[in-house]
Every structure is written in C-alpha cells, then in structure tokens.
Design a protein around this motif. Sequence first.
Motif, PDB file in Angstrom:
ATOM      1  N   PHE A  77       0.739  -1.404   0.196  1.00  0.00           N
ATOM      2  CA  PHE A  77      -0.138  -0.008   0.025  1.00  0.00           C
ATOM      3  C   PHE A  77       1.007   1.167   0.147  1.00  0.00           C
ATOM      4  O   PHE A  77       0.627   2.345  -0.376  1.00  0.00           O
ATOM      5  CB  PHE A  77      -0.769   0.089   1.098  1.00  0.00           C
ATOM      6  CG  PHE A  77      -1.924  -0.968   1.419  1.00  0.00           C
ATOM      7  CD1 PHE A  77      -3.090  -0.736   0.696  1.00  0.00           C
ATOM      8  CD2 PHE A  77      -2.017  -2.145   2.405  1.00  0.00           C
ATOM      9  CE1 PHE A  77      -4.296  -1.551   0.600  1.00  0.00           C
ATOM     10  CE2 PHE A  77      -2.829  -2.926   2.077  1.00  0.00           C
ATOM     11  CZ  PHE A  77      -4.217  -2.863   1.640  1.00  0.00           C
ATOM     12  N   ALA A  78       2.143   1.137   0.240  1.00  0.00           N
ATOM     13  CA  ALA A  78       2.850   2.169   0.617  1.00  0.00           C
ATOM     14  C   ALA A  78       3.007   3.081  -0.722  1.00  0.00           C
ATOM     15  O   ALA A  78       3.733   2.555  -1.822  1.00  0.00           O
ATOM     16  CB  ALA A  78       4.456   2.068   1.071  1.00  0.00           C
ATOM     17  N   ALA A  79       2.750   4.438  -0.687  1.00  0.00           N
ATOM     18  CA  ALA A  79       3.117   5.309  -1.793  1.00  0.00           C
ATOM     19  C   ALA A  79       2.707   6.775  -1.386  1.00  0.00           C
ATOM     20  O   ALA A  79       2.158   7.126  -0.401  1.00  0.00           O
ATOM     21  CB  ALA A  79       1.913   4.781  -2.838  1.00  0.00           C
ATOM     22  N   GLU A  80       3.458   7.629  -2.309  1.00  0.00           N
ATOM     23  CA  GLU A  80       2.870   8.964  -2.141  1.00  0.00           C
ATOM     24  C   GLU A  80       1.506   9.178  -2.871  1.00  0.00           C
ATOM     25  O   GLU A  80       1.392   8.417  -4.153  1.00  0.00           O
ATOM     26  CB  GLU A  80       3.993   9.829  -2.734  1.00  0.00           C
ATOM     27  CG  GLU A  80       5.016  10.088  -2.009  1.00  0.00           C
ATOM     28  CD  GLU A  80       4.579  10.975  -0.754  1.00  0.00           C
ATOM     29  OE1 GLU A  80       3.849  11.687  -0.596  1.00  0.00           O
ATOM     30  OE2 GLU A  80       5.645  10.638   0.428  1.00  0.00           O
ATOM     31  N   THR A  81       0.471   9.632  -2.411  1.00  0.00           N
ATOM     32  CA  THR A  81      -0.815   9.277  -3.005  1.00  0.00           C
ATOM     33  C   THR A  81      -1.842  10.750  -3.503  1.00  0.00           C
ATOM     34  O   THR A  81      -2.839  10.427  -3.912  1.00  0.00           O
ATOM     35  CB  THR A  81      -1.782   8.549  -1.964  1.00  0.00           C
ATOM     36  OG1 THR A  81      -1.888   9.599  -0.932  1.00  0.00           O
ATOM     37  CG2 THR A  81      -1.249   7.238  -1.733  1.00  0.00           C
ATOM     38  N   HIS A  82      -1.254  11.804  -3.165  1.00  0.00           N
ATOM     39  CA  HIS A  82      -2.065  13.050  -3.486  1.00  0.00           C
ATOM     40  C   HIS A  82      -1.774  13.780  -4.811  1.00  0.00           C
ATOM     41  O   HIS A  82      -0.561  14.113  -4.752  1.00  0.00           O
ATOM     42  CB  HIS A  82      -1.958  13.890  -2.074  1.00  0.00           C
ATOM     43  CG  HIS A  82      -3.230  14.978  -2.291  1.00  0.00           C
ATOM     44  ND1 HIS A  82      -4.539  14.754  -2.572  1.00  0.00           N
ATOM     45  CD2 HIS A  82      -2.950  16.421  -1.833  1.00  0.00           C
ATOM     46  CE1 HIS A  82      -5.143  15.933  -2.598  1.00  0.00           C
ATOM     47  NE2 HIS A  82      -4.514  16.801  -2.093  1.00  0.00           N
ATOM     48  N   VAL A  83      -2.813  13.697  -5.554  1.00  0.00           N
ATOM     49  CA  VAL A  83      -2.443  14.358  -6.842  1.00  0.00           C
ATOM     50  C   VAL A  83      -2.087  15.649  -6.887  1.00  0.00           C
ATOM     51  O   VAL A  83      -0.945  16.116  -7.567  1.00  0.00           O
ATOM     52  CB  VAL A  83      -3.764  14.134  -7.749  1.00  0.00           C
ATOM     53  CG1 VAL A  83      -3.479  15.076  -9.063  1.00  0.00           C
ATOM     54  CG2 VAL A  83      -4.217  12.669  -7.950  1.00  0.00           C
ATOM     55  N   TYR A 145       1.364  11.853 -10.098  1.00  0.00           N
ATOM     56  CA  TYR A 145       0.745  10.649  -9.392  1.00  0.00           C
ATOM     57  C   TYR A 145       0.220   9.268 -10.212  1.00  0.00           C
ATOM     58  O   TYR A 145       0.936   8.372  -9.864  1.00  0.00           O
ATOM     59  CB  TYR A 145      -0.212  10.879  -8.313  1.00  0.00           C
ATOM     60  CG  TYR A 145      -1.045  10.014  -7.633  1.00  0.00           C
ATOM     61  CD1 TYR A 145      -0.396   9.098  -6.893  1.00  0.00           C
ATOM     62  CD2 TYR A 145      -2.436   9.520  -7.878  1.00  0.00           C
ATOM     63  CE1 TYR A 145      -0.983   7.923  -6.073  1.00  0.00           C
ATOM     64  CE2 TYR A 145      -3.024   8.445  -7.495  1.00  0.00           C
ATOM     65  CZ  TYR A 145      -2.290   7.608  -6.669  1.00  0.00           C
ATOM     66  OH  TYR A 145      -3.163   6.539  -6.417  1.00  0.00           O
ATOM     67  N   SER A 146      -0.485   9.483 -10.947  1.00  0.00           N
ATOM     68  CA  SER A 146      -0.992   8.375 -11.609  1.00  0.00           C
ATOM     69  C   SER A 146       0.182   7.828 -12.521  1.00  0.00           C
ATOM     70  O   SER A 146       0.117   6.573 -12.755  1.00  0.00           O
ATOM     71  CB  SER A 146      -2.189   8.621 -12.585  1.00  0.00           C
ATOM     72  OG  SER A 146      -2.156   9.733 -13.278  1.00  0.00           O
ATOM     73  N   ALA A 147       0.870   8.630 -12.945  1.00  0.00           N
ATOM     74  CA  ALA A 147       2.111   8.088 -13.998  1.00  0.00           C
ATOM     75  C   ALA A 147       2.965   7.060 -13.078  1.00  0.00           C
ATOM     76  O   ALA A 147       3.608   6.218 -13.672  1.00  0.00           O
ATOM     77  CB  ALA A 147       2.994   9.310 -14.612  1.00  0.00           C
ATOM     78  N   SER A 148       3.404   7.726 -11.920  1.00  0.00           N
ATOM     79  CA  SER A 148       4.246   6.877 -11.175  1.00  0.00           C
ATOM     80  C   SER A 148       3.666   5.683 -10.575  1.00  0.00           C
ATOM     81  O   SER A 148       4.350   4.555 -10.603  1.00  0.00           O
ATOM     82  CB  SER A 148       4.856   7.596  -9.878  1.00  0.00           C
ATOM     83  OG  SER A 148       3.933   8.474  -9.200  1.00  0.00           O
ATOM     84  N   LYS A 149       2.223   5.945 -10.492  1.00  0.00           N
ATOM     85  CA  LYS A 149       1.570   4.339 -10.169  1.00  0.00           C
ATOM     86  C   LYS A 149       1.459   3.475 -11.148  1.00  0.00           C
ATOM     87  O   LYS A 149       1.645   2.212 -11.030  1.00  0.00           O
ATOM     88  CB  LYS A 149       0.042   4.582  -9.720  1.00  0.00           C
ATOM     89  CG  LYS A 149       0.120   5.453  -8.228  1.00  0.00           C
ATOM     90  CD  LYS A 149       0.512   4.478  -6.982  1.00  0.00           C
ATOM     91  CE  LYS A 149      -0.290   3.413  -6.803  1.00  0.00           C
ATOM     92  NZ  LYS A 149       0.173   2.622  -5.634  1.00  0.00           N
ATOM     93  N   ALA A 150       1.535   4.080 -12.359  1.00  0.00           N
ATOM     94  CA  ALA A 150       1.538   3.171 -13.808  1.00  0.00           C
ATOM     95  C   ALA A 150       2.609   2.583 -13.770  1.00  0.00           C
ATOM     96  O   ALA A 150       2.914   1.492 -14.253  1.00  0.00           O
ATOM     97  CB  ALA A 150       1.085   4.066 -14.946  1.00  0.00           C
ATOM     98  N   GLY A 151       3.891   3.195 -13.511  1.00  0.00           N
ATOM     99  CA  GLY A 151       5.170   2.883 -13.515  1.00  0.00           C
ATOM    100  C   GLY A 151       5.384   1.632 -12.664  1.00  0.00           C
ATOM    101  O   GLY A 151       6.030   0.447 -13.067  1.00  0.00           O
TER     102      GLY A 151
END
Length: 331
Positions: A77-83, A145-151
């Motif tokens: 679950f660990a992530a930076e999450t705020h757009v 944010y979404s680009a790093s999550k996609a990575g």
Amino acid sequence: MRVLITGGAGFIGSNFVRRAVREHPDWQITVLDKLTYAGNLANLADVRDRITFQRGDIANRDDVQKAMDGAQVVVNFAAETHVDRSILWADDFVKTDVLGTFVLLETARQVKLERFIQISTDEVYGSIESGSFTEESPLNPRNPYSASKAGADRLAFAYFTTHNVPVIITRCSNNFGPYQYPEKFIPLFITNALEGKSLPLYGDGRNVRDWIHVDDHCAAVDFLIANGQLGETYNIAGGNEVENIEIARAIVKQLGKPESLIQLVKDRPGHDRRYSLDAGKLARLGWTPRRDFAGLLRDTIAWYTSHESWWRPIKSGEFRQYYAQQYASRV
Ligand code: NAD
Ligand code: TYD
C-alpha cells in the motif's frame, strides 16, 4: 502466515491491518511504514499490540530485507498518493511509488513468497468520457501521481513475467471512510465544513469519481489474497459514480451548514474528468461491494464529526504550510 503490509499506517493500509487482525488471527503481521506526513501511528492505536511495526522506507534495501524476512504475503500500500502534491513536486512520487516498488520486487525475488499484491489505482487508465475501463484498457496516466503508479503497476507485472514473482495487481476506484488524511476531497470538505471554512471545489464541480468505502476495498484485497490468480490484474469499483458537487452538497446538508461554503475555485491542472471501472472480472470471481453510497457517506461524515481529536492535530501542523502553498497556486 507471515504478512508484510507496507504503508500500513496510512488510510487504506491501517483499515486493512484492522481488518486482517479481526479476520485472520493466525496472521503474523509486520507493518513497514516510513511515517511520512500521511502516515500516523494513531491510525493503528487499537491494533498496535497485535502487529510488529517497523519504521522504514520501501525504497531502502536494508529496511525492506528486514521487513520481508520470512514473509509469505506482501501487500504494498505504501505510496505518495495525493495528486495535488504530485503537481507541486513529483520527486517523492517517483522515489516511493516507482523506485520503492522496484526495491520490494527485487527483494521478493530472493524470498519464497506466495503472493505479492501490488495496490495500483484506477487513475492509471486516465479519464473516460463514457463507458468504463476494463483490465485490458490501455493505460493513459495524466498526472505525476498516476504516472508513477502506472510505472509501479507495469514493473510489478514485469517481475511476474520475467522473474516469477507471484504478483497480483489491483486497480481500485476512489476510497472514502475513516482515517483518510484530510487533504483528500471528502475528509477535507467534511472537516472544513465543521470548521466553518470554505469548501474549494475545483473547476465546475462536475468531475465524476466512482466511490468505494475503504472497508469494501480492504475486503476485496483480502478476497484476492485467497482467490486471485497470479499475474492477473483486477479492477475494484464501488459502482457509485457521483459528481463532486453532489458530494459537497450532501456534506453541508448533513452538517447543517450553508451551501455558500461551497466555492468554485480554479481547476486542478490536468484534472481527469471522469473515472469509471468495469469490475466484472472480480464479480465473476465472486466478490462485489456494498451499494449504499448515501448511507456509507452519512456514516463517514458522522465519523469525522465524532473524531475531531484525530483530525484537528493533523490540520493544525504541517498541513497548514501545504495549504498555504496549494491555495496560493490555485485560488
Ligand atoms: P496514504 O497517503 O493515506 O498512505 C500512504 C502510506 O504510505 C502512509 O502511511 C505513508 O507513511 C506510507 N509511505 C509513503 N512513502 C513510504 C515509503 N517510501 N516507505 C514506506 N512507507 C511509505 O494513502 P492511501 O490513500 O491509504 O493509499 C494507499 C494505497 O492505495 C496507495 O498505493 C494508493 O495509490 C492506493 N489507492 C488509493 C486510493 C484512494 O482513493 N485513496 C484508490 C486506489 C488506490
Ligand atoms: P482527490 O481526493 O484528490 O482524489 P483524485 O485522486 O480522484 O483526484 O479528489 C477527488 C475529486 O475531488 C477530484 O475530482 C478533485 C476534486 N477536489 C476538489 O474539487 N477540491 C479539492 O480540494 C480536492 C482535494 C479535490
């Protein structure tokens, strides 16, 4: 079973830990969390004696090796999450969401894991005018944010195909519920309304998100640990597509505040118009969410109303500095 939960001191992670302690008394749970501004040990106060907590960084090999030692299941679950933060400064997003996931996956290669659950997001698909994204839809992330999550999402898949790491990827829609950091839309609006402050609605307020209660998201992840197929990706959706302005109105109405608190402000750059998921694959496997959005939103508003001691200290600290910056660039 030994289970490593990264980001377990954040919003969804802490709700997942609470569920795991309740539903799986046989699990030995380690939480690895860096305790960034979004991580809060108060989120785990009631289960603190049932878990091992390790403060550490998923991007640090030593921290990860120690935490993953003996684990059979990892839930990341660990992530930076705020757009909005990713628009101001994306450095930590790339470091944690991409590099951190890489370090976890590399370490997982050396451990006999049964499952590695990568918590991705519906935001990797980008915006959709009509219809809904399936797991086969192309990824089109449109903010840092979404680009790093996609990575991270594709890296996890690559470690399944290339190195046989037992990866399952989940892409969930917007969560709401207790312990969500009050920079996110729903808790920000509830707590601002309680404080008599304005509710800054971006653009025309007509952007659509598909909302799911955090307990449902956690139940779906739990279900997939037991029933998901390795190498597969699963959309998790609430089935509650609502315009932001409707939620803002429901909040002020329940709290007995005037609608004039809702203020349209300059739009977020690259603001995705609509998110919509087809969660048929998960339904066919046997899991569907609860459907009472209005009731679950009411409960959530009531939770923040009765948990001022949780959110007030957050809103008076680092948060203020962030908002000074945020408002200066947006209003
Ligand atoms: P959150 O910001 O509330 O919590 C993130 C947690 O990760 C915090 O406890 C933080 O301290 C920890 N963390 C951050 N960087 C770290 C690092 N380098 N090493 C270790 N720990 C670190 O986030 P959330 O809303 O609970 O989201 C959890 C996950 O679910 C994220 O991966 C997010 O992308 C995903 N997700 C969230 C939503 C949503 O609506 N909130 C929807 C779909 C997917
Ligand atoms: P947010 O909670 O940041 O999640 P997302 O990752 O989906 O952007 O925002 C949810 C929606 O609410 C999104 O359309 C942006 C909007 N929003 C506002 O209108 N005002 C705000 O102050 C915030 C934080 C979000």
